[in-house]
Design a protein around this motif. Structure first.
Motif, PDB file in Angstrom:
ATOM      1  N   VAL A  63      -3.573   1.781  15.787  1.00  0.00           N
ATOM      2  CA  VAL A  63      -3.763   3.080  15.162  1.00  0.00           C
ATOM      3  C   VAL A  63      -4.393   2.797  13.801  1.00  0.00           C
ATOM      4  O   VAL A  63      -3.903   1.950  13.045  1.00  0.00           O
ATOM      5  CB  VAL A  63      -2.427   3.823  14.987  1.00  0.00           C
ATOM      6  CG1 VAL A  63      -2.650   5.135  14.253  1.00  0.00           C
ATOM      7  CG2 VAL A  63      -1.780   4.066  16.324  1.00  0.00           C
ATOM      8  N   ARG A  64      -5.481   3.488  13.493  1.00  0.00           N
ATOM      9  CA  ARG A  64      -6.197   3.267  12.231  1.00  0.00           C
ATOM     10  C   ARG A  64      -5.834   4.391  11.268  1.00  0.00           C
ATOM     11  O   ARG A  64      -5.999   5.566  11.584  1.00  0.00           O
ATOM     12  CB  ARG A  64      -7.691   3.231  12.495  1.00  0.00           C
ATOM     13  CG  ARG A  64      -8.534   3.024  11.266  1.00  0.00           C
ATOM     14  CD  ARG A  64      -9.965   2.759  11.652  1.00  0.00           C
ATOM     15  NE  ARG A  64     -10.077   1.397  12.137  1.00  0.00           N
ATOM     16  CZ  ARG A  64     -11.127   0.924  12.815  1.00  0.00           C
ATOM     17  NH1 ARG A  64     -12.136   1.708  13.088  1.00  0.00           N
ATOM     18  NH2 ARG A  64     -11.160  -0.329  13.206  1.00  0.00           N
ATOM     19  N   VAL A 117       0.856  -1.183   0.000  1.00  0.00           N
ATOM     20  CA  VAL A 117       0.000   0.000   0.000  1.00  0.00           C
ATOM     21  C   VAL A 117       0.891   1.230   0.000  1.00  0.00           C
ATOM     22  O   VAL A 117       1.731   1.388   0.887  1.00  0.00           O
ATOM     23  CB  VAL A 117      -0.931   0.024   1.230  1.00  0.00           C
ATOM     24  CG1 VAL A 117      -1.757   1.296   1.255  1.00  0.00           C
ATOM     25  CG2 VAL A 117      -1.825  -1.192   1.252  1.00  0.00           C
ATOM     26  N   THR A 118       0.722   2.077  -1.005  1.00  0.00           N
ATOM     27  CA  THR A 118       1.429   3.350  -1.040  1.00  0.00           C
ATOM     28  C   THR A 118       0.403   4.439  -1.280  1.00  0.00           C
ATOM     29  O   THR A 118      -0.523   4.271  -2.078  1.00  0.00           O
ATOM     30  CB  THR A 118       2.483   3.401  -2.167  1.00  0.00           C
ATOM     31  OG1 THR A 118       1.846   3.152  -3.408  1.00  0.00           O
ATOM     32  CG2 THR A 118       3.575   2.380  -1.936  1.00  0.00           C
ATOM     33  N   GLY A 119       0.557   5.540  -0.562  1.00  0.00           N
ATOM     34  CA  GLY A 119      -0.395   6.627  -0.736  1.00  0.00           C
ATOM     35  C   GLY A 119      -0.211   7.709   0.306  1.00  0.00           C
ATOM     36  O   GLY A 119       0.806   7.755   1.003  1.00  0.00           O
ATOM     37  N   THR A 120      -1.236   8.548   0.419  1.00  0.00           N
ATOM     38  CA  THR A 120      -1.210   9.690   1.327  1.00  0.00           C
ATOM     39  C   THR A 120      -2.140   9.433   2.496  1.00  0.00           C
ATOM     40  O   THR A 120      -3.294   9.057   2.304  1.00  0.00           O
ATOM     41  CB  THR A 120      -1.672  10.969   0.587  1.00  0.00           C
ATOM     42  OG1 THR A 120      -0.852  11.145  -0.569  1.00  0.00           O
ATOM     43  CG2 THR A 120      -1.575  12.188   1.479  1.00  0.00           C
ATOM     44  N   VAL A 121      -1.640   9.651   3.703  1.00  0.00           N
ATOM     45  CA  VAL A 121      -2.447   9.465   4.910  1.00  0.00           C
ATOM     46  C   VAL A 121      -3.465  10.596   4.997  1.00  0.00           C
ATOM     47  O   VAL A 121      -3.104  11.772   5.021  1.00  0.00           O
ATOM     48  CB  VAL A 121      -1.562   9.447   6.174  1.00  0.00           C
ATOM     49  CG1 VAL A 121      -2.424   9.352   7.427  1.00  0.00           C
ATOM     50  CG2 VAL A 121      -0.571   8.300   6.111  1.00  0.00           C
ATOM     51  N   LYS A 122      -4.739  10.234   5.025  1.00  0.00           N
ATOM     52  CA  LYS A 122      -5.810  11.222   5.129  1.00  0.00           C
ATOM     53  C   LYS A 122      -6.249  11.446   6.575  1.00  0.00           C
ATOM     54  O   LYS A 122      -6.609  12.545   6.958  1.00  0.00           O
ATOM     55  CB  LYS A 122      -7.032  10.787   4.306  1.00  0.00           C
ATOM     56  CG  LYS A 122      -6.779  10.792   2.819  1.00  0.00           C
ATOM     57  CD  LYS A 122      -6.512  12.198   2.363  1.00  0.00           C
ATOM     58  CE  LYS A 122      -6.310  12.264   0.861  1.00  0.00           C
ATOM     59  NZ  LYS A 122      -5.874  13.589   0.438  1.00  0.00           N
ATOM     60  N   ARG A 123      -6.242  10.381   7.351  1.00  0.00           N
ATOM     61  CA  ARG A 123      -6.698  10.493   8.739  1.00  0.00           C
ATOM     62  C   ARG A 123      -5.984   9.458   9.592  1.00  0.00           C
ATOM     63  O   ARG A 123      -5.722   8.339   9.141  1.00  0.00           O
ATOM     64  CB  ARG A 123      -8.205  10.271   8.820  1.00  0.00           C
ATOM     65  CG  ARG A 123      -8.767  10.602  10.182  1.00  0.00           C
ATOM     66  CD  ARG A 123     -10.249  10.350  10.349  1.00  0.00           C
ATOM     67  NE  ARG A 123     -11.050  10.545   9.160  1.00  0.00           N
ATOM     68  CZ  ARG A 123     -12.267  10.043   9.014  1.00  0.00           C
ATOM     69  NH1 ARG A 123     -12.810   9.313   9.966  1.00  0.00           N
ATOM     70  NH2 ARG A 123     -12.961  10.264   7.921  1.00  0.00           N
ATOM     71  N   ILE A 124      -5.681   9.835  10.832  1.00  0.00           N
ATOM     72  CA  ILE A 124      -5.083   8.928  11.809  1.00  0.00           C
ATOM     73  C   ILE A 124      -6.010   8.876  13.017  1.00  0.00           C
ATOM     74  O   ILE A 124      -6.319   9.904  13.609  1.00  0.00           O
ATOM     75  CB  ILE A 124      -3.681   9.402  12.234  1.00  0.00           C
ATOM     76  CG1 ILE A 124      -2.754   9.466  11.013  1.00  0.00           C
ATOM     77  CG2 ILE A 124      -3.108   8.488  13.309  1.00  0.00           C
ATOM     78  CD1 ILE A 124      -1.388  10.043  11.305  1.00  0.00           C
ATOM     79  N   GLU A 125      -6.461   7.663  13.352  1.00  0.00           N
ATOM     80  CA  GLU A 125      -7.385   7.489  14.476  1.00  0.00           C
ATOM     81  C   GLU A 125      -6.753   6.557  15.505  1.00  0.00           C
ATOM     82  O   GLU A 125      -6.681   5.347  15.280  1.00  0.00           O
ATOM     83  CB  GLU A 125      -8.699   6.873  13.997  1.00  0.00           C
ATOM     84  CG  GLU A 125      -9.403   7.661  12.918  1.00  0.00           C
ATOM     85  CD  GLU A 125     -10.572   6.901  12.328  1.00  0.00           C
ATOM     86  OE1 GLU A 125     -11.316   6.235  13.087  1.00  0.00           O
ATOM     87  OE2 GLU A 125     -10.730   6.945  11.101  1.00  0.00           O
TER      88      GLU A 125
END
Length: 198
Positions: free
Chosen positions: A115-116, A99-107
């Motif tokens: 950590v989600r 999985v490669t990409g941009t983190v939109k939210r950290i929960e």
């Protein structure tokens, strides 16, 4: 006619039925399982509207029935259109992937030591546009913030349907949220590009 007299007396209140009839169409979309039945609700509502107008052109009851049928059809059509508009690709089957990409939210989920992350995946990765990955707290790298580029291996699966009829339907929630896969990430988690400062 008693119904006509009652409708005449209540004519100032009849507009309150507009959200009820729209809501009935929306509820029908959620309650029925497939497009054939949704189409039947829409066509049935339109048929009732046309029949009511054809049978009683001058009566208030006929106009009320015509509006009711039209509004039920409109409610079902609106929610169907919205569902199609937000539709996003969904992972076809479980897989272990990069999985490669941009983190939109950290929960943070402290009770589960997790950590989600919601990650908008890179175009051309072959993955749905938005995935949710759970990481163990110990695997969470320093400096991971929303907006950061991230790369990790994860076991992803399609959003789960309800376990039993009437149970919580995560598959439907994920559909409207644009979420195409969920899963568990593995260390090491790399941060090729930094995000916003905390």
């Amino acid at each position: 006619m008693r119904i006509e007299r009652w409708l005449e007396a209540e004519r100032g209140q009849l507009f309150l039925w507009i959200p009820v009839m729209l809501g009935a169409g929306i509820v029908a979309w959620f309650a029925l399982p497939d497009a054939a039945r949704w189409g039947a609700v829409i066509l049935g509502g339109l048929a009732i509207a046309v029949a009511a107008l054809a049978v009683g052109r001058s009566g208030r009851a006929a106009r009320a029935m015509a509006w009711a049928g039209l509004l039920v059809a409109l409610g079902c059509a609106l929610v169907w259109w919205r569902a199609e508009r937000v539709a996003a690709p969904v992972l076809a089957r479980p897989a272990v992937v990069q999985v490669t990409g941009t983190v939109k939210r950290i929960e943070p989920m402290p009770a589960r030591q997790l950590v989600r992350l919601r990650i908008a995946t890179d175009a051309g990765s072959g993955l749905p546009g938005l995935v949710r990955v759970n990481l163990a707290v110990k695997d969470m790298p320093e400096g991971l913030t929303p907006g950061a580029q991230v790369r990790a291996r994860a076991r992803l699966m399609p959003p789960a349907p309800p376990a039993v009829p009437g149970a919580y339907d995560f598959e439907r929630v994920a559909w409207f949220d644009g979420l195409g896969a969920t899963g568990r990430g593995f260390a090491p988690v790399e941060i090729p590009g930094a995000g916003a400062a905390r």
